[in-house]
Design a protein around this motif. Structure first.
Motif, PDB file in Angstrom:
ATOM      1  N   LEU A  40       0.832  -1.201   0.000  1.00 38.56           N
ATOM      2  CA  LEU A  40       0.000   0.000   0.000  1.00 38.56           C
ATOM      3  C   LEU A  40       0.866   1.250   0.000  1.00 38.56           C
ATOM      4  N   THR A  41       1.986   1.215   0.731  1.00 39.14           N
ATOM      5  CA  THR A  41       2.870   2.379   0.753  1.00 39.14           C
ATOM      6  C   THR A  41       3.514   2.585  -0.615  1.00 39.14           C
ATOM      7  N   LEU A  42       3.936   1.486  -1.242  1.00 37.25           N
ATOM      8  CA  LEU A  42       4.539   1.613  -2.578  1.00 37.25           C
ATOM      9  C   LEU A  42       3.529   2.172  -3.568  1.00 37.25           C
TER      10      LEU A  42
ATOM     11  N   LEU B 126       0.723   4.488   5.198  1.00 38.78           N
ATOM     12  CA  LEU B 126       0.802   4.341   6.654  1.00 38.78           C
ATOM     13  C   LEU B 126      -0.599   4.294   7.267  1.00 38.78           C
ATOM     14  N   ILE B 127      -1.474   5.201   6.825  1.00 38.54           N
ATOM     15  CA  ILE B 127      -2.838   5.229   7.381  1.00 38.54           C
ATOM     16  C   ILE B 127      -3.526   3.893   7.110  1.00 38.54           C
ATOM     17  N   LEU B 128      -3.448   3.427   5.865  1.00 39.44           N
ATOM     18  CA  LEU B 128      -4.127   2.179   5.522  1.00 39.44           C
ATOM     19  C   LEU B 128      -3.541   1.007   6.317  1.00 39.44           C
ATOM     20  N   GLY B 129      -2.227   1.018   6.502  1.00 43.27           N
ATOM     21  CA  GLY B 129      -1.597  -0.063   7.268  1.00 43.27           C
ATOM     22  C   GLY B 129      -2.111  -0.104   8.703  1.00 43.27           C
ATOM     23  N   VAL B 130      -2.181   1.072   9.326  1.00 46.96           N
ATOM     24  CA  VAL B 130      -2.655   1.116  10.715  1.00 46.96           C
ATOM     25  C   VAL B 130      -4.116   0.670  10.783  1.00 46.96           C
ATOM     26  N   VAL B 131      -4.942   1.195   9.872  1.00 47.80           N
ATOM     27  CA  VAL B 131      -6.360   0.823   9.891  1.00 47.80           C
ATOM     28  C   VAL B 131      -6.506  -0.684   9.677  1.00 47.80           C
TER      29      VAL B 131
END
Lengths: 582, 582
Positions: free
Chosen positions: A409-411, A419-424
């Motif tokens: 997702l970051t790439l 980062l936001i999507l990873g945390v969520v």
């Protein structure tokens, strides 16, 4: 008084005990770190889209501020690659939206990040860091490393490349590929080769010729300053800038002029969320680094005070006209290895950088930009750690998926969104797991007072009694599943007369779960089954007493499961008779 | 084959066993519900901002669709006040953004909600409902009731009032206050008084004159149809519409014309999120209502199949040119009480409404709008249940705060935002709690194999042994707190030589927590303390075996805490000697 002041300004705790020996140790470490910091500071300033000298500005006052207020003895604060690329991403967005000046938005980001970090520290909200799981941090840092390297490949081809996602960067690189500058590429590749060789072979070579282990290790890290000195010399000698090689160009000499950043409502509105993310990443990196260093020396750090130290560093960076800073992984390691004993090492590093800013700028103007790009590429290569992916994936699919998803997702969506999507994602995966409460039918380990899962142990059970262990607190997320689980137990055990809910792991029961328990009680009652509780914790019992549940329940509350097992056995003959009639 | 079909179309399970007796029961219930439904359908259509007749359209095909696909035997599907006001809010927003036609946006919302509900059902995502806690639902429903009532007070003053928050509605009402229509207000107040009196006094009166309990209860609910009939008669007789009283006006007679809704990308993009929220509320309401009804009869419902039934009802509403539907609390209760035995009652209700749509429209055109407003105000009064607030607050501050906050947020930020904020708030409060893992130092209950909290029970302890019970699964959110807790235990017990982590409630340990455990192990090792584990569950042990933690640990893994207590006692003399030397 000193204790109190020491809490808010840790310098009070170590400075009075400062000795000449400590000074020598700190000064040596500071010299080594300064040589590593100067090239990185220049490079990360360009990475953040800022003039090269602001990298040095971000390495003077922020270091002094952290030396006064930080709790880690060897953490090296200053420009950091991941924070710089986040800054560039955020500033580009804000500038596109509002048309504000690039530099002033970057300065504002540093100010806001600093204020947010301090606010979090004062409110003692350091716990928020816990919401970043290690797989999410690793995935994010690895992807940031790749994005940073990709953005620097353009410099190798002789052109700056901007883009927030791997896709955008790849497209730009492809467009550039036809028209690259041979001289620049040659300098780039040879610098990179030199850096790699120095890192790999210098250390064993120095050991071979008899240097001490620490000295060899530190000198082996001096690659960046070596290629900078050599390339400046070559650049001046052959006038490379007149042969198509981009150089840094004229930079202002001298110390930063202190100024208050210019703030507008519009700028605030469009940049606060980016500042928050930068604060979180800066804090997560710094705290985990500081903790690792502290563990090595058996010291402890205080996360809330770290927030304040890092916040002050960022505000100092803003007043110097520079960009957000954080702790640097590589420089902290070097600082520690070189023998830094107190935060004074950081203050002396600041002095070294200040001298560079005063006297070395004319030389730096001739430095080919590609050399800084190579230094960045070489530095971020260490951020990508494939073995951490393998480890997370092998350990559990959930952790592995979280790490890979954050990485991808970051790439593909850029540093902020990634980062936001990873945390969520990691929070949703966690919540999903808690909506499936872990339960087990247990039986008695023969001859003991212990009750274990019937599926995993050879245990005694009875046909008229079921003991259901609940392994999680009951809250709205899992209350309905408990209803289903009980219904299933009842369906599977047709002779059932007593159901004991064993609650050693239930720490609280919220009101939604109370509703579910009352429903379960009613259904069991209709089916002529008694509901009992066992091993209810004190605080939970206090909670239950506030409701009508304990009055409605048709069974009893036992202190231990074994007591329930014994007492309900006494009822067994009677139930035996009853079932003979039915 | 029948089993399989029965899973997806529950009608196959009950229709073959249909009997004349069941038919009579269903028909009677259908007659009663139809009389209640017609006024509500008209009223909720106006509440949704739609033409009155669409309320009837939303009460024909959707009921048939649910009768075929739903699992609850007595749930009454159709227009529902809360869903209607959510529809009005969403459509007004979409229309303001895109300039699309109001009716077609409402129809699209019904279609999208239907498709989402079916998709959730097919993917078996009914568990998502668990994320809505009961305090959040209660707070949301109560606030919606107040917003709905406030929006209808305007009709009492003779003007429609639109607004999404209590503040906006209050402002509009204040503006209107000067210019209200006396006739309208008089009709409104007298209708309201009649409704209240009928509800309160008709039931005891009918019992007094000798009617059966059920018949009296059902007739006491007939208030709405009574005031509708009377007010139409008065309206026709005195030509109220010519004296400033707003009436429904000409409505199209006949059955809905089936049509596919017109869909554009723009409309989809701006309305999908509202459709999702409407689906969630419709589903939450319907499932909790259906479960309550099923419990009363000892039946079970299948949440995933309910999603499909409700989704089909919404799609049928869209094809009829109407708005999103849900289950109605009040009508379901009446349906159940009136003796409905199968979903056929719903189908017969649909027939009744269809007859009304065909033949009663000319009469309805003369109905004063204020009467429908009064019916809505009276109906939603029951949604506001102050005692549920008191109960939640008394039970726990967390639940109370969640309920009050959702209530206030819904009033002040509108139905959509209020619900989202309420859900987010309750999840954040839950997550915050899990970041503070519950732990306790335990000791042995004298003479038993049980270990309980030293703070709550009189238990045996030892100075060289600490047993720390961990009451929660270890994950990234609470891993760091465990580090701190262990550090505190070590600081408080200076003679400590063995620390046992008692893990009966640890269901999983994620990779972030493994890192923390390794750190704890290292620190304890440096302090010459052995780390042991006890009561580790099977699946957790399997997980630990995948890591190096069990190899690094310098203590042992005990099956029971009692085993650890016994075995580590054997070491005690030795440890005694050691400490004598040190």
């Amino acid at each position: 008084m000193r204790v109190r002041l020491g809490r808010y300004a840790p310098i009070v705790r170590w400075f009075p005990k400062y000795t000449p020996t400590l000074f020598v140790n700190d000064a040596l470490a500071a010299a080594v770190v300064t040589l590593l910091l100067i090239p990185q500071a220049l490079a990360y300033a360009l990475l953040a889209g800022m003039p090269a000298q602001t990298g040095l500005y971000a390495s003077i006052l922020p270091l002094l501020a952290y030396a006064v207020l930080g709790t880690s003895r060897t953490l090296a604060v200053g420009p950091f690659a991941v924070v710089s690329i986040m800054t560039a991403t955020a500033v580009n967005q804000v500038v596109a939206q509002t048309g504000l000046d690039y530099i002033s938005v970057a300065v504002l980001l540093a100010l806001l990040s600093g204020m947010m970090l301090i606010a979090l520290g004062i409110l003692r909200l350091g716990f928020l860091i816990n919401l970043l799981s290690r797989p999410v941090i690793s995935g994010f840092i690895a992807a940031s490393g790749i994005l940073i390297a990709a953005s620097q490949f353009g410099q190798m081809l002789g052109m700056p490349v901007q883009g927030q996602t791997l896709w955008a960067l790849a497209q730009r690189l492809w467009e550039l590929y036809g028209e690259f500058d041979r001289g620049t590429l040659a300098i780039g590749l040879s610098s990179l080769a030199t850096l790699i060789c120095l890192k790999r072979y210098l250390y064993p070579l120095l050991i071979l010729i008899g240097l001490s282990d620490t000295a060899s290790r530190l000198m082996a890290r001096s690659g960046p300053i070596v290629i900078i000195v050599v390339s400046i010399w070559l650049s001046v000698r052959w006038q490379l800038s007149e042969h198509g090689v981009a150089v840094i160009g004229r930079v202002a000499s001298g110390l930063p002029e202190l100024a208050l950043p210019h703030i507008t409502w519009q700028a605030l509105e469009s940049s606060w969320s980016a500042a928050l993310l930068i604060s979180i990443v800066a804090f997560a990196e710094s705290v985990s680094m500081a903790q690792t260093l502290a563990n090595r020396r058996g010291e402890r750090i205080d996360p809330d005070q770290e927030l304040i130290g890092l916040g002050a560093a960022n505000m100092a960076s803003a007043f110097s006209g520079a960009f957000p800073v954080s702790a640097s992984l590589s420089r902290s390691a070097v600082n520690d290895e070189a023998g830094a004993a107190t935060p004074a090492a950081g203050a002396m590093t600041a002095l070294g950088v200040a001298l560079a800013a005063l006297f070395l700028m004319p030389l730096i103007s001739q430095l080919p930009r590609v050399v800084l790009a190579v230094i960045i590429i070489h530095a971020v290569a260490s951020l990508v750690n494939p073995s951490s992916f393998v480890r997370a994936w092998r350990y559990s699919r959930n952790d592995g998926v979280a790490q890979i998803a954050t990485f991808l997702l970051t790439l593909l969506a850029g540093v902020t969104n990634g980062l936001i999507l990873g945390v969520v994602l990691s929070l949703v995966m966690y919540l999903y797991r808690t909506t499936l409460p872990h339960t087990a039918i247990v039986g008695r380990l023969p001859g003991t007072e212990h009750f274990r899962n019937v599926r995993r142990h050879r245990v005694e059970t009875r046909s008229r009694l079921a003991i259901l262990r609940i392994d999680e607190s009951l809250y709205f997320g899992n209350a309905r599943f408990l209803e289903d689980t009980v219904a299933q137990v009842v369906a599977e055990q047709p002779m059932l007369r007593d159901l004991v809910l064993m609650c050693p792991a239930v720490n609280y029961i919220d009101i939604s779960a109370i509703d579910s328990l009352e429903l379960i009680q009613k259904r069991l009652h209709d089916g002529h089954i008694c509901l009992h509780l066992a091993e209810v914790k004190g605080p939970v019992m206090d909670q239950l007493k506030k409701t009508e549940f304990l009055e409605k329940i048709n069974g009893r509350v036992f202190l231990s499961t074994y007591a329930a097992w014994k007492e309900l056995q006494a009822d067994e003959p009677e139930s035996g008779r009853r079932s003979a009639h039915s």
